[in-house]
Design a protein around this motif. Structure first.
Motif, PDB file in Angstrom:
ATOM      1  N   LEU A   1       0.831  -1.204   0.000  1.00 24.94           N
ATOM      2  CA  LEU A   1       0.000   0.000   0.000  1.00 24.94           C
ATOM      3  C   LEU A   1       0.867   1.256   0.000  1.00 24.94           C
ATOM      4  CD1 LEU A   1      -2.929  -0.867   2.441  1.00 24.94           C
ATOM      5  CD2 LEU A   1      -3.071  -0.437  -0.016  1.00 24.94           C
ATOM      6  N   VAL A   2       1.925   1.256   0.792  1.00 30.00           N
ATOM      7  CA  VAL A   2       2.822   2.412   0.820  1.00 30.00           C
ATOM      8  C   VAL A   2       3.449   2.641  -0.549  1.00 30.00           C
ATOM      9  CG1 VAL A   2       4.995   3.269   1.787  1.00 30.00           C
ATOM     10  CG2 VAL A   2       3.284   2.263   3.282  1.00 30.00           C
ATOM     11  N   MET A   3       3.742   1.572  -1.264  1.00 28.28           N
ATOM     12  CA  MET A   3       4.331   1.696  -2.592  1.00 28.28           C
ATOM     13  C   MET A   3       3.298   2.119  -3.636  1.00 28.28           C
ATOM     14  SD  MET A   3       6.793  -1.680  -2.592  1.00 28.28           S
ATOM     15  CE  MET A   3       7.396  -1.343  -4.248  1.00 28.28           C
TER      16      MET A   3
ATOM     17  N   ASN B   1       8.305  10.483   2.159  1.00 31.38           N
ATOM     18  CA  ASN B   1       7.512   9.606   1.293  1.00 31.38           C
ATOM     19  C   ASN B   1       6.032   9.650   1.672  1.00 31.38           C
ATOM     20  OD1 ASN B   1       9.770   8.793  -0.147  1.00 31.38           O
ATOM     21  ND2 ASN B   1      10.133   7.003   1.142  1.00 31.38           N
ATOM     22  N   ALA B   2       5.754   9.776   2.976  1.00 30.65           N
ATOM     23  CA  ALA B   2       4.361   9.825   3.418  1.00 30.65           C
ATOM     24  C   ALA B   2       3.674  11.103   2.954  1.00 30.65           C
ATOM     25  CB  ALA B   2       4.287   9.700   4.936  1.00 30.65           C
TER      26      ALA B   2
ATOM     27  N   LEU C   1      13.929   9.099  -7.605  1.00 30.43           N
ATOM     28  CA  LEU C   1      15.361   9.277  -7.892  1.00 30.43           C
ATOM     29  C   LEU C   1      15.919  10.453  -7.088  1.00 30.43           C
ATOM     30  CD1 LEU C   1      15.650   8.693 -11.750  1.00 30.43           C
ATOM     31  CD2 LEU C   1      16.520   7.230  -9.912  1.00 30.43           C
ATOM     32  N   LEU C   2      15.199  11.576  -7.079  1.00 29.61           N
ATOM     33  CA  LEU C   2      15.640  12.730  -6.293  1.00 29.61           C
ATOM     34  C   LEU C   2      15.644  12.404  -4.802  1.00 29.61           C
ATOM     35  CD1 LEU C   2      13.814  15.685  -8.106  1.00 29.61           C
ATOM     36  CD2 LEU C   2      16.240  15.103  -8.194  1.00 29.61           C
ATOM     37  N   THR C   3      14.656  11.623  -4.365  1.00 25.17           N
ATOM     38  CA  THR C   3      14.615  11.240  -2.954  1.00 25.17           C
ATOM     39  C   THR C   3      15.866  10.466  -2.562  1.00 25.17           C
ATOM     40  OG1 THR C   3      12.196  11.172  -2.944  1.00 25.17           O
ATOM     41  CG2 THR C   3      13.322   9.951  -1.210  1.00 25.17           C
TER      42      THR C   3
ATOM     43  N   THR D   1      12.645  16.955  -1.978  1.00 23.80           N
ATOM     44  CA  THR D   1      11.929  16.516  -3.187  1.00 23.80           C
ATOM     45  C   THR D   1      10.491  17.018  -3.168  1.00 23.80           C
ATOM     46  OG1 THR D   1      13.290  14.514  -3.224  1.00 23.80           O
ATOM     47  CG2 THR D   1      11.340  14.547  -4.615  1.00 23.80           C
ATOM     48  N   ASN D   2       9.828  16.929  -2.019  1.00 23.89           N
ATOM     49  CA  ASN D   2       8.463  17.443  -1.909  1.00 23.89           C
ATOM     50  C   ASN D   2       8.420  18.946  -2.141  1.00 23.89           C
ATOM     51  OD1 ASN D   2       6.925  15.094  -1.328  1.00 23.89           O
ATOM     52  ND2 ASN D   2       7.699  15.099   0.763  1.00 23.89           N
ATOM     53  N   LEU D   3       9.399  19.661  -1.601  1.00 25.52           N
ATOM     54  CA  LEU D   3       9.427  21.107  -1.790  1.00 25.52           C
ATOM     55  C   LEU D   3       9.613  21.467  -3.265  1.00 25.52           C
ATOM     56  CD1 LEU D   3      11.635  22.162   1.268  1.00 25.52           C
ATOM     57  CD2 LEU D   3       9.149  22.359   1.025  1.00 25.52           C
ATOM     58  N   ILE D   4      10.473  20.736  -3.969  1.00 18.95           N
ATOM     59  CA  ILE D   4      10.688  20.998  -5.400  1.00 18.95           C
ATOM     60  C   ILE D   4       9.407  20.731  -6.186  1.00 18.95           C
ATOM     61  CG2 ILE D   4      11.925  20.213  -7.453  1.00 18.95           C
ATOM     62  CD1 ILE D   4      14.362  19.739  -5.676  1.00 18.95           C
TER      63      ILE D   4
END
Length: 370
Positions: free
Chosen positions: A61-63, A286-287, A325-327, A348-351
């Motif tokens: 589920l997380v994936m 990731n969350a 990839l950035l993560t 990565t989230n900010l970008i």
């Protein structure tokens, strides 16, 4: 909740459920194919397969949730754009900024759900599945060793029994070749033997009785023979199903509290606590991925050209791959001390959020492309 919000949620939730189910099934089939040598053993039952599915469900589920959500935005809002419903809404004074509230709400719910899963159910499931597979392997060895047939499913071990007797599957006239240490292979001959199924954990124990062990050292001209009344050979069975996935970190099996404890222990003993702290921040990043996907995916979906569905899917998949990839790049930089750990976990989230806000501004200013 007004009529427009309910309509948008319906357009997003239905494809989200479909995509999650499809990706979940795909991930399970891929994992099953990796472990066919274990899961197709004679001792495996449908109940075992059900428990395996339960243990792996949190990880799958997380994936699946982030990419399924991104595809749901593309499919749901993209259909509105292709059917000119976005144009009709703009004519009523409803712009793209108003439309993003639905995806952001679902993204927030998914982020909270993923955070809960990664902190509790996923570590429990990954730990349980290793122990569960170890027990399956033990049962398979008991049931799959046939009289007069060489058994080679255990890594670097070859087992042969001339006879298999009784419900406990006791072996008679046993040969065991142990090649786990190539420079000094071990050959054991015994009158009887069996699997010790009472041992817990991820160790398989073979018990041999009344025999002798032969060991030859290939680097030297030496040969030794030892007789024994009882011998126990421990075989590690961990990682049998996941041995091809060498990039999965065992830190995924730790809860946030355990990661913090491991970091404190590493710091007390003079080690490096950053890998454990970085794993915790990466898990949080990731969350929160559904929120950044909502900001980026919405303007891509409502601003695409009609008939560009294939191109939109390609961009979606490329964006998903780029995200992880950035993560991984920022995670390595955080572990090396080149970035603060909190920033490395969320950069990565900010970008993606920044790119999404710019794209939303452009779409809101120019209107959807027709």
């Amino acid at each position: 909740m007004n009529l427009l919000s309910r309509y948008l949620l319906k357009e997003l939730v239905i494809p989200l459920v479909v995509w999650v189910a499809f990706l979940f099934l795909l991930l399970f089939v891929m994992q099953f194919l990796r472990g066919t040598d274990v899961l197709l053993g004679s001792a495996v039952t449908l109940g075992d397969m059900g428990w395996l599915l339960v243990y792996l469900s949190p990880h799958f589920l997380v994936m699946a949730l982030p990419i399924a959500f991104l595809l749901a935005i593309l499919l749901g809002l993209g259909r509105l754009s292709e059917d000119r419903e976005i144009t009709a809404l703009q004519a009523l004074g409803i712009g793209p900024v108003r439309l993003i509230t639905g995806p952001l709400f679902i993204g927030a719910v998914l982020s909270a759900l993923m955070l809960l899963i990664t902190c509790t159910a996923e570590p429990w499931g990954l730990t349980s599945v290793k122990e569960f597979v170890a027990e399956i392997i033990k049962k398979n060895v008991v049931g799959d060793v046939k009289p007069g047939v060489f058994y080679e499913d255990l890594s670097n071990l070859t087992l042969y029994a001339e006879q298999v007797e009784g419900e406990e599957h006791q072996w008679k006239h046993v040969l065991l070749h142990d090649d786990r240490e190539p420079s000094a292979p071990l050959l054991m001959l015994a009158h009887q033997g069996q699997v010790n199924t009472s041992t817990a954990g991820q160790v398989l124990t073979l018990v041999l009785g009344d025999g002798e062990a032969h060991r030859a050292n290939r680097g030297e001209a030496s040969y030794s023979v030892v007789t024994f009344e009882k011998a126990e050979i421990a075989v590690g069975v961990e990682g049998r199903m996941g041995r091809r996935n060498r990039f999965r970190s065992p830190k995924e099996e730790l809860t946030p509290g355990e990661l913090l404890e491991a970091a404190e222990e590493a710091e007390r003993t003079g080690g490096d606590p950053r890998p454990f702290l970085m794993a915790l921040h990466t898990r949080l990043g990731n969350a929160l991925a559904p929120l950044s996907f909502a900001l980026l995916g919405t303007p891509l979906a409502i601003g695409r050209r009609q008939g560009g569905r294939a191109w939109g899917f390609l961009l979606t998949l490329a964006g998903y791959v780029l995200f992880y990839l950035l993560t991984r790049v920022f995670e390595q930089m955080g572990q090396q001390g080149r970035l603060p750990l909190l920033l490395a976990g969320q950069l990565t989230n900010l970008i993606f959020c920044a790119v999404g806000i710019v794209a939303l501004y452009r779409v809101n200013r120019s209107g959807t492309v027709r």
